[in-house]
Design a protein around this motif. Structure first.
Motif, PDB file in Angstrom:
ATOM      1  N   GLU A 129     -49.621-125.688  24.194  1.00  0.00           N
ATOM      2  CA  GLU A 129     -49.752-126.487  23.784  1.00  0.00           C
ATOM      3  C   GLU A 129     -48.918-127.820  23.576  1.00  0.00           C
ATOM      4  N   GLY A 130     -47.295-128.283  23.756  1.00  0.00           N
ATOM      5  CA  GLY A 130     -46.899-128.595  23.661  1.00  0.00           C
ATOM      6  C   GLY A 130     -46.503-129.166  22.134  1.00  0.00           C
ATOM      7  N   ARG A 131     -46.139-127.908  21.113  1.00  0.00           N
ATOM      8  CA  ARG A 131     -45.160-127.727  19.515  1.00  0.00           C
ATOM      9  C   ARG A 131     -44.143-127.364  19.605  1.00  0.00           C
ATOM     10  N   PRO A 132     -44.178-127.890  18.830  1.00  0.00           N
ATOM     11  CA  PRO A 132     -42.040-127.475  17.849  1.00  0.00           C
ATOM     12  C   PRO A 132     -42.568-126.265  18.528  1.00  0.00           C
ATOM     13  N   LEU A 133     -41.494-125.947  19.002  1.00  0.00           N
ATOM     14  CA  LEU A 133     -41.041-124.316  19.192  1.00  0.00           C
ATOM     15  C   LEU A 133     -39.625-124.174  18.742  1.00  0.00           C
ATOM     16  N   VAL A 134     -38.772-124.025  17.310  1.00  0.00           N
ATOM     17  CA  VAL A 134     -37.727-123.516  17.379  1.00  0.00           C
ATOM     18  C   VAL A 134     -36.783-122.261  17.096  1.00  0.00           C
ATOM     19  N   LEU A 135     -35.783-121.654  17.553  1.00  0.00           N
ATOM     20  CA  LEU A 135     -35.346-120.465  17.605  1.00  0.00           C
ATOM     21  C   LEU A 135     -34.409-120.631  17.094  1.00  0.00           C
ATOM     22  N   VAL A 136     -33.633-119.335  16.199  1.00  0.00           N
ATOM     23  CA  VAL A 136     -32.278-119.154  14.935  1.00  0.00           C
ATOM     24  C   VAL A 136     -31.667-117.801  15.971  1.00  0.00           C
ATOM     25  N   PRO A 137     -30.925-117.469  17.620  1.00  0.00           N
ATOM     26  CA  PRO A 137     -29.982-117.183  17.840  1.00  0.00           C
ATOM     27  C   PRO A 137     -29.507-116.887  17.222  1.00  0.00           C
ATOM     28  N   ARG A 138     -28.856-115.218  16.392  1.00  0.00           N
ATOM     29  CA  ARG A 138     -28.147-114.450  15.990  1.00  0.00           C
ATOM     30  C   ARG A 138     -27.504-113.364  16.567  1.00  0.00           C
ATOM     31  N   GLU A 139     -26.396-113.525  17.994  1.00  0.00           N
ATOM     32  CA  GLU A 139     -25.775-113.127  18.624  1.00  0.00           C
ATOM     33  C   GLU A 139     -24.469-113.262  18.431  1.00  0.00           C
ATOM     34  N   THR A 140     -23.739-112.371  19.034  1.00  0.00           N
ATOM     35  CA  THR A 140     -22.337-112.521  19.682  1.00  0.00           C
ATOM     36  C   THR A 140     -21.535-110.911  19.731  1.00  0.00           C
ATOM     37  N   PRO A 141     -20.791-111.753  20.937  1.00  0.00           N
ATOM     38  CA  PRO A 141     -20.539-112.589  21.747  1.00  0.00           C
ATOM     39  C   PRO A 141     -22.113-112.909  22.435  1.00  0.00           C
ATOM     40  N   LEU A 142     -21.939-114.064  23.249  1.00  0.00           N
ATOM     41  CA  LEU A 142     -23.216-114.197  24.097  1.00  0.00           C
ATOM     42  C   LEU A 142     -22.792-113.909  25.737  1.00  0.00           C
ATOM     43  N   ASN A 143     -23.712-113.108  26.358  1.00  0.00           N
ATOM     44  CA  ASN A 143     -23.401-112.600  27.845  1.00  0.00           C
ATOM     45  C   ASN A 143     -23.831-114.058  28.509  1.00  0.00           C
ATOM     46  N   ALA A 144     -23.924-114.543  30.165  1.00  0.00           N
ATOM     47  CA  ALA A 144     -24.660-114.903  31.043  1.00  0.00           C
ATOM     48  C   ALA A 144     -26.338-114.778  30.737  1.00  0.00           C
ATOM     49  N   ILE A 145     -26.567-113.436  30.392  1.00  0.00           N
ATOM     50  CA  ILE A 145     -28.296-113.720  30.783  1.00  0.00           C
ATOM     51  C   ILE A 145     -28.428-114.223  29.247  1.00  0.00           C
ATOM     52  N   HIS A 146     -27.941-113.857  27.943  1.00  0.00           N
ATOM     53  CA  HIS A 146     -28.716-115.050  26.394  1.00  0.00           C
ATOM     54  C   HIS A 146     -28.288-116.310  27.190  1.00  0.00           C
ATOM     55  N   LEU A 147     -27.272-116.618  27.457  1.00  0.00           N
ATOM     56  CA  LEU A 147     -27.104-118.160  27.440  1.00  0.00           C
ATOM     57  C   LEU A 147     -28.022-119.039  29.047  1.00  0.00           C
ATOM     58  N   GLU A 148     -28.259-118.504  29.967  1.00  0.00           N
ATOM     59  CA  GLU A 148     -28.975-118.671  30.789  1.00  0.00           C
ATOM     60  C   GLU A 148     -30.900-119.057  30.239  1.00  0.00           C
ATOM     61  N   ASN A 149     -30.935-117.481  29.617  1.00  0.00           N
ATOM     62  CA  ASN A 149     -32.461-118.012  28.554  1.00  0.00           C
ATOM     63  C   ASN A 149     -32.496-118.682  28.171  1.00  0.00           C
ATOM     64  N   MET A 150     -31.108-119.467  27.137  1.00  0.00           N
ATOM     65  CA  MET A 150     -31.687-120.321  26.206  1.00  0.00           C
ATOM     66  C   MET A 150     -31.491-121.544  26.920  1.00  0.00           C
ATOM     67  N   LEU A 151     -31.113-121.676  27.995  1.00  0.00           N
ATOM     68  CA  LEU A 151     -31.077-122.685  28.389  1.00  0.00           C
ATOM     69  C   LEU A 151     -32.225-123.240  29.253  1.00  0.00           C
ATOM     70  N   LYS A 152     -32.521-122.086  29.909  1.00  0.00           N
ATOM     71  CA  LYS A 152     -34.338-122.472  30.378  1.00  0.00           C
ATOM     72  C   LYS A 152     -35.642-122.872  29.095  1.00  0.00           C
ATOM     73  N   LEU A 153     -35.265-122.099  28.436  1.00  0.00           N
ATOM     74  CA  LEU A 153     -36.199-122.415  26.453  1.00  0.00           C
ATOM     75  C   LEU A 153     -35.673-124.350  26.722  1.00  0.00           C
ATOM     76  N   SER A 154     -34.777-124.203  26.690  1.00  0.00           N
ATOM     77  CA  SER A 154     -34.028-126.327  25.977  1.00  0.00           C
ATOM     78  C   SER A 154     -34.825-126.842  26.894  1.00  0.00           C
ATOM     79  N   ARG A 155     -34.568-126.063  28.036  1.00  0.00           N
ATOM     80  CA  ARG A 155     -35.254-127.433  29.048  1.00  0.00           C
ATOM     81  C   ARG A 155     -36.673-127.873  29.366  1.00  0.00           C
ATOM     82  N   LEU A 156     -37.370-126.088  28.734  1.00  0.00           N
ATOM     83  CA  LEU A 156     -38.780-126.356  27.930  1.00  0.00           C
ATOM     84  C   LEU A 156     -38.781-127.448  26.520  1.00  0.00           C
TER      85      LEU A 156
END
Length: 202
Positions: A129-156
């Protein structure tokens, strides 16, 4: 500012207090909150915050009403397996949705469009619907899968607000560090607050 409707989800990531404080601030502002909590989210609420809210829906609703009593906004509880909830439909999409805290498992399923429960379906609704979606990730350290998923969603267009408190305002309590992150979330959804001192302000 007129009352708005926000969906709020709490997952099993550490940092349940972020979701609780966010609910408090939204309700204090007179807004409507539709809350869903994963099974692991209930466990973390009990472990980290001493809030034993899990149980049958009516028990959860009674616990929420007691905890947030006196705040002007309205909170509604929607079980995570209730795919007939209004927030599961684009025709009743809230003004914005926040997942706080957001586990890496939940983030991954949102990134893949895997809508297996209400939380994931509601997030998918916000995307379609193109509405605002905000995620508050809480993990450390971050692996490449985590980062790739965040980048994918950020681009959306999904806003990523990691649970990373600032220190330029010289916090002296855990509560002040939590409020910094919650304030950043409120900024992202356009809700006024005074949870932290802004840089350069008196």
């Amino acid at each position: 500012m007129p009352s708005r409707h926000f969906a709020l989800a709490i997952t099993g990531a550490s940092g349940a207090v972020y979701g609780v404080r966010l609910a408090e601030e939204l309700l204090r502002g007179g807004h409507r909150v539709s809350l869903t909590v994963s099974a692991a989210g209930f466990a973390v609420l009990g472990e980290e915050c001493g809030l034993r809210w899990e149980g049958e829906p009516e028990r959860v609703r009674a616990a929420l009403d007691a905890y947030f009593e006196g705040l002007p906004g309205r909170i509604a509880y929607h079980p995570v397996d209730d795919l007939f909830s209004p927030i599961a439909s684009g025709s009743a999409a809230p003004d914005a949705m926040i997942v706080a805290p957001c586990s890496m498992g939940t983030l991954s399923r949102i990134a893949c469009g895997n809508s297996g429960n209400l939380l994931e379906r509601a997030a998918d609704v916000m995307l379609k619907e193109g509405r605002p979606l905000v995620l508050v990730p809480r993990e450390t350290p971050l692996n490449a899968i985590h980062l790739e998923n965040m980048l994918k969603l950020s681009r959306l267009g999904v806003r990523m607000i990691p649970a990373m408190p600032g220190f330029y305002h010289h916090p002296t309590t855990v509560e002040e560090m939590v409020d910094f992150v919650v304030g950043k979330v409120l900024d992202a959804i356009g809700v006024e607050h005074r949870l932290f001192k802004r840089w350069g302000s008196e």
